[in-house]
Design an enzyme around this catalytic site. Structure first.
Site, short mmCIF file in Angstrom:
data_model
loop_
_atom_site.label_atom_id
_atom_site.label_comp_id
_atom_site.label_asym_id
_atom_site.label_seq_id
_atom_site.Cartn_x
_atom_site.Cartn_y
_atom_site.Cartn_z
N GLY A 46 0.84 -1.19 0.00
CA GLY A 46 0.00 0.00 0.00
C GLY A 46 0.88 1.24 0.00
N GLN A 51 3.02 9.98 1.18
CA GLN A 51 4.30 9.28 1.35
C GLN A 51 5.27 9.61 0.22
OE1 GLN A 51 2.31 5.29 2.33
NE2 GLN A 51 4.34 5.15 3.30
N CYS A 95 6.12 -0.22 7.50
CA CYS A 95 5.75 0.94 6.69
C CYS A 95 6.94 1.32 5.82
CB CYS A 95 5.38 2.09 7.62
SG CYS A 95 4.89 3.59 6.76
N LEU A 96 6.65 1.63 4.57
CA LEU A 96 7.72 2.06 3.66
C LEU A 96 8.38 3.35 4.14
CD1 LEU A 96 6.04 1.34 0.20
CD2 LEU A 96 7.66 -0.09 1.48
N HIS A 137 -4.32 1.36 7.41
CA HIS A 137 -2.96 1.90 7.53
C HIS A 137 -2.78 3.08 6.57
CE1 HIS A 137 1.53 1.27 8.05
NE2 HIS A 137 1.49 1.97 6.93
N GLU A 138 -3.22 2.92 5.32
CA GLU A 138 -3.04 3.98 4.32
C GLU A 138 -3.94 5.18 4.59
OE1 GLU A 138 -0.38 3.82 2.70
OE2 GLU A 138 -0.04 1.68 3.06
N HIS A 141 -2.30 7.31 7.04
CA HIS A 141 -1.29 8.17 6.40
C HIS A 141 -1.94 9.45 5.88
CE1 HIS A 141 2.61 6.30 6.40
NE2 HIS A 141 2.10 5.14 6.01
#
Length: 185
Positions: A46, A51, A95-96, A137-138, A141
């Site tokens: 995702g 991000q 997480c990226l 999660h996204e 963000h």
């Protein structure tokens, strides 16, 4: 299209709330393609627009499904809003934007989400399990919330040294982001 650089913990854009998308045009479609390319290049499931430094309420997910992960549930959600949450389950998240850090986070087991697709069509999606976790999660963000914010204060204190290192630009040993190509980040 293009692989963009993913912003890392400490970058102020990760703490900002993204703005609703109002124009469903080629610029949005290009952003969606870049998000997908970037998510795949970083081996993520995702990615939210902030991000990559874009403060628009856009996210993409590509979650493996089935016993062998042979299929992928792939979705683009613009201006998403969670309408309903059901159940609760803890699961490991990473997480990226916080490379090298993973921990257990409690989230709803199932969610019903209203969103608009990249063409401007309204839709709803009911997601369960891993897909529901990735969407939550996204969306966090897009609201300027990181998964570490969902951990207990004690757990966050335990991770403080690693988070401070990331904020100073010190990436984990062996971390090598993909080379950005094409678009600006």
């Amino acid at each position: 299209m293009a692989v963009r650089a993913v912003r890392i913990y400490g970058d102020p854009v990760l703490r900002q709330r993204a703005q609703d998308v109002r124009e469903f045009d080629d610029s949005l479609r290009s952003l969606v393609l870049d998000l997908r390319d970037t998510m795949l290049a970083y081996h993520g499931v995702g990615l939210a627009a902030n991000q990559v430094g874009v403060l628009q309420r856009v996210l993409v997910v590509g979650v493996p499904q089935g016993e062998e992960g042979e299929t992928v549930a792939s979705h683009t959600l613009v201006n998403p809003a969670i309408l309903e949450r059901t159940g609760s389950a803890s699961g490991e998240e990473g997480c990226l934007s916080i490379p090298g850090l993973y921990d257990e986070v409690s989230r709803a087991l199932s969610v019903r989400v209203r969103f608009v697709d990249e063409s401007g069509r309204s839709a709803e999606l009911t997601a369960d399990g891993y897909l529901a976790r990735a969407i939550q999660h996204e969306i966090d963000h897009l609201d300027g919330i990181l998964f570490v914010d969902r951990l207990s204060p004690l757990k966050r204190q335990f991770l403080r040294r690693q988070l401070d290192s990331l904020a100073r630009g010190e990436l984990p040993e062996g971390y090598a982001p993909p080379v950005s190509r094409g678009g600006a980040s």
